[in-house]
Design a protein around this motif. Sequence first.
Motif, PDB file in Angstrom:
ATOM      1  N   SER A   1       0.849  -1.187   0.000  1.00 57.18           N
ATOM      2  CA  SER A   1       0.000   0.000   0.000  1.00 57.18           C
ATOM      3  C   SER A   1       0.888   1.242   0.000  1.00 57.18           C
ATOM      4  CB  SER A   1      -0.891  -0.073   1.248  1.00 57.18           C
ATOM      5  OG  SER A   1      -1.353   1.196   1.579  1.00 57.18           O
ATOM      6  N   ILE A   2       0.459   2.277  -0.724  1.00 58.79           N
ATOM      7  CA  ILE A   2       1.264   3.513  -0.759  1.00 58.79           C
ATOM      8  C   ILE A   2       0.736   4.539   0.226  1.00 58.79           C
ATOM      9  CG2 ILE A   2       1.895   3.130  -3.184  1.00 58.79           C
ATOM     10  CD1 ILE A   2      -0.004   5.502  -3.890  1.00 58.79           C
ATOM     11  N   GLY A   3      -0.394   4.228   0.868  1.00 58.07           N
ATOM     12  CA  GLY A   3      -0.986   5.173   1.822  1.00 58.07           C
ATOM     13  C   GLY A   3      -2.458   4.844   1.984  1.00 58.07           C
ATOM     14  N   THR A   4      -3.220   5.788   2.533  1.00 61.02           N
ATOM     15  CA  THR A   4      -4.648   5.550   2.732  1.00 61.02           C
ATOM     16  C   THR A   4      -5.466   6.738   2.236  1.00 61.02           C
ATOM     17  OG1 THR A   4      -4.358   6.314   5.000  1.00 61.02           O
ATOM     18  CG2 THR A   4      -4.536   3.947   4.702  1.00 61.02           C
ATOM     19  N   SER A   5      -6.716   6.444   1.917  1.00 62.86           N
ATOM     20  CA  SER A   5      -7.639   7.488   1.452  1.00 62.86           C
ATOM     21  C   SER A   5      -8.190   8.261   2.645  1.00 62.86           C
ATOM     22  CB  SER A   5      -8.788   6.835   0.691  1.00 62.86           C
ATOM     23  OG  SER A   5      -9.606   6.105   1.602  1.00 62.86           O
ATOM     24  N   VAL A   6      -9.003   9.262   2.362  1.00 67.60           N
ATOM     25  CA  VAL A   6      -9.659  10.045   3.434  1.00 67.60           C
ATOM     26  C   VAL A   6     -10.418   9.111   4.373  1.00 67.60           C
ATOM     27  CG1 VAL A   6     -11.534  11.688   3.888  1.00 67.60           C
ATOM     28  CG2 VAL A   6      -9.869  12.169   2.069  1.00 67.60           C
ATOM     29  N   LEU A   7     -11.099   8.124   3.817  1.00 66.51           N
ATOM     30  CA  LEU A   7     -11.898   7.206   4.636  1.00 66.51           C
ATOM     31  C   LEU A   7     -11.096   5.997   5.119  1.00 66.51           C
ATOM     32  CD1 LEU A   7     -15.277   7.319   2.665  1.00 66.51           C
ATOM     33  CD2 LEU A   7     -14.649   8.568   4.744  1.00 66.51           C
ATOM     34  N   GLY A   8      -9.784   6.070   4.980  1.00 69.34           N
ATOM     35  CA  GLY A   8      -8.932   5.022   5.529  1.00 69.34           C
ATOM     36  C   GLY A   8      -8.777   3.782   4.672  1.00 69.34           C
ATOM     37  N   ARG A   9      -9.217   3.868   3.424  1.00 61.69           N
ATOM     38  CA  ARG A   9      -9.038   2.715   2.524  1.00 61.69           C
ATOM     39  C   ARG A   9      -7.575   2.659   2.068  1.00 61.69           C
ATOM     40  NH1 ARG A   9     -13.572   1.493  -0.604  1.00 61.69           N
ATOM     41  NH2 ARG A   9     -12.201  -0.034  -1.583  1.00 61.69           N
ATOM     42  N   PRO A  10      -6.988   1.446   2.036  1.00 61.30           N
ATOM     43  CA  PRO A  10      -5.600   1.357   1.564  1.00 61.30           C
ATOM     44  C   PRO A  10      -5.512   1.669   0.068  1.00 61.30           C
ATOM     45  CG  PRO A  10      -6.527  -0.838   1.935  1.00 61.30           C
ATOM     46  CD  PRO A  10      -7.550   0.144   2.426  1.00 61.30           C
ATOM     47  N   LEU A  11      -4.463   2.378  -0.312  1.00 64.49           N
ATOM     48  CA  LEU A  11      -4.210   2.648  -1.731  1.00 64.49           C
ATOM     49  C   LEU A  11      -3.207   1.600  -2.191  1.00 64.49           C
ATOM     50  CD1 LEU A  11      -3.816   6.525  -1.384  1.00 64.49           C
ATOM     51  CD2 LEU A  11      -5.899   5.235  -1.906  1.00 64.49           C
ATOM     52  N   ARG A  12      -3.738   0.546  -2.775  1.00 68.21           N
ATOM     53  CA  ARG A  12      -2.926  -0.625  -3.104  1.00 68.21           C
ATOM     54  C   ARG A  12      -2.002  -0.362  -4.286  1.00 68.21           C
ATOM     55  NH1 ARG A  12      -3.619  -3.731   1.222  1.00 68.21           N
ATOM     56  NH2 ARG A  12      -5.753  -4.444   1.568  1.00 68.21           N
ATOM     57  N   VAL A  13      -0.833  -0.963  -4.198  1.00 67.48           N
ATOM     58  CA  VAL A  13       0.075  -0.982  -5.336  1.00 67.48           C
ATOM     59  C   VAL A  13       0.495  -2.433  -5.561  1.00 67.48           C
ATOM     60  CG1 VAL A  13       2.091  -0.412  -3.887  1.00 67.48           C
ATOM     61  CG2 VAL A  13       2.198  -0.046  -6.362  1.00 67.48           C
ATOM     62  N   ILE A  14       0.472  -2.854  -6.806  1.00 66.35           N
ATOM     63  CA  ILE A  14       0.861  -4.212  -7.157  1.00 66.35           C
ATOM     64  C   ILE A  14       2.103  -4.112  -8.027  1.00 66.35           C
ATOM     65  CG2 ILE A  14       0.138  -6.379  -8.233  1.00 66.35           C
ATOM     66  CD1 ILE A  14      -2.686  -4.275  -7.749  1.00 66.35           C
ATOM     67  N   LYS A  15       3.101  -4.889  -7.655  1.00 64.63           N
ATOM     68  CA  LYS A  15       4.368  -4.846  -8.390  1.00 64.63           C
ATOM     69  C   LYS A  15       4.552  -6.134  -9.183  1.00 64.63           C
ATOM     70  CE  LYS A  15       9.331  -4.554  -7.578  1.00 64.63           C
ATOM     71  NZ  LYS A  15      10.319  -5.045  -6.602  1.00 64.63           N
ATOM     72  N   PHE A  16       4.833  -5.960 -10.464  1.00 65.21           N
ATOM     73  CA  PHE A  16       5.161  -7.099 -11.336  1.00 65.21           C
ATOM     74  C   PHE A  16       6.597  -6.902 -11.782  1.00 65.21           C
ATOM     75  CE2 PHE A  16       5.865  -8.727 -15.582  1.00 65.21           C
ATOM     76  CZ  PHE A  16       5.297  -9.998 -15.572  1.00 65.21           C
ATOM     77  N   GLY A  17       7.442  -7.875 -11.473  1.00 62.90           N
ATOM     78  CA  GLY A  17       8.813  -7.806 -11.962  1.00 62.90           C
ATOM     79  C   GLY A  17       9.811  -7.395 -10.901  1.00 62.90           C
ATOM     80  N   THR A  18      11.094  -7.666 -11.239  1.00 64.07           N
ATOM     81  CA  THR A  18      12.163  -7.417 -10.269  1.00 64.07           C
ATOM     82  C   THR A  18      13.299  -6.610 -10.890  1.00 64.07           C
ATOM     83  OG1 THR A  18      13.114  -9.547 -10.926  1.00 64.07           O
ATOM     84  CG2 THR A  18      11.715  -9.554  -8.963  1.00 64.07           C
TER      85      THR A  18
END
Length: 224
Positions: free
Chosen positions: A17-34
């Motif tokens: 997660s990169i952070g949260t929204s006003v209502l506390g929802r996680p701001l998801r990030v998905i990583k593909f690759g290395t």
Amino acid sequence: MNINALKTIYPFLDVSSIGTSVLGRPLRVIKFGTGTKEVLYCGSTHANEWITTPLLMRFLENISKSYVNNLNIFGVNARELFNNVSLYIVPMVNPDGVDLVTGFFSENSWAYTNAKRIADNFPDIPFPNGWKANIEGIDLNLQFPAGWDQAKEIKYAQGFTKPAPRDFVGYGPLTAPESVALYNFTLRHNFSLMITYHTQGRVIYYQYQDQTPPNSKENCWRIC
Ligand SMILES: [Zn+2]
């Protein structure tokens, strides 16, 4: 397919997660690759452009499937991509706004009534279908320090001087947690390319004032 299902089927995807929204929802990030080359794609910065989220999720599914089966995606071998690139995808920058537009909030919830109160000041904008902002009426795409003063001048002149369904730049840059999260995330990385998906129909914007990188148009046509 949702993020948890994707992660179950394709455990090599890295979800955080990169952070949260006003209502506390996680701001998801998905990583593909290395790989060392870092790339960022974002969707649903604007609430009523939420179709960009399933688009990115479908893309993730396709590229993951290609990786497992050692296939090409758009002419490039997916395993080669996995090894050379770190692709970060934030499929939903504005989850609260998307929940409003898609009818997730009940009409007596704080989120809905607060948004309605904001929207009532702008009767020409359909509610909630015309809602682009975060749940507090700030346009997340206009929150970044780059060109903020100029955006403020333009949008204030158009009457967006307070929280609104769209086009309110905020009382200052980087006041909305969703924009702050994205901003900080970009500072922690060295992205060669960032694509933020918007949709207003059959149009692709690739320019940024007079600072458009030389191959933006070609990249845009290749990817979009
Ligand atoms: Zn947009």
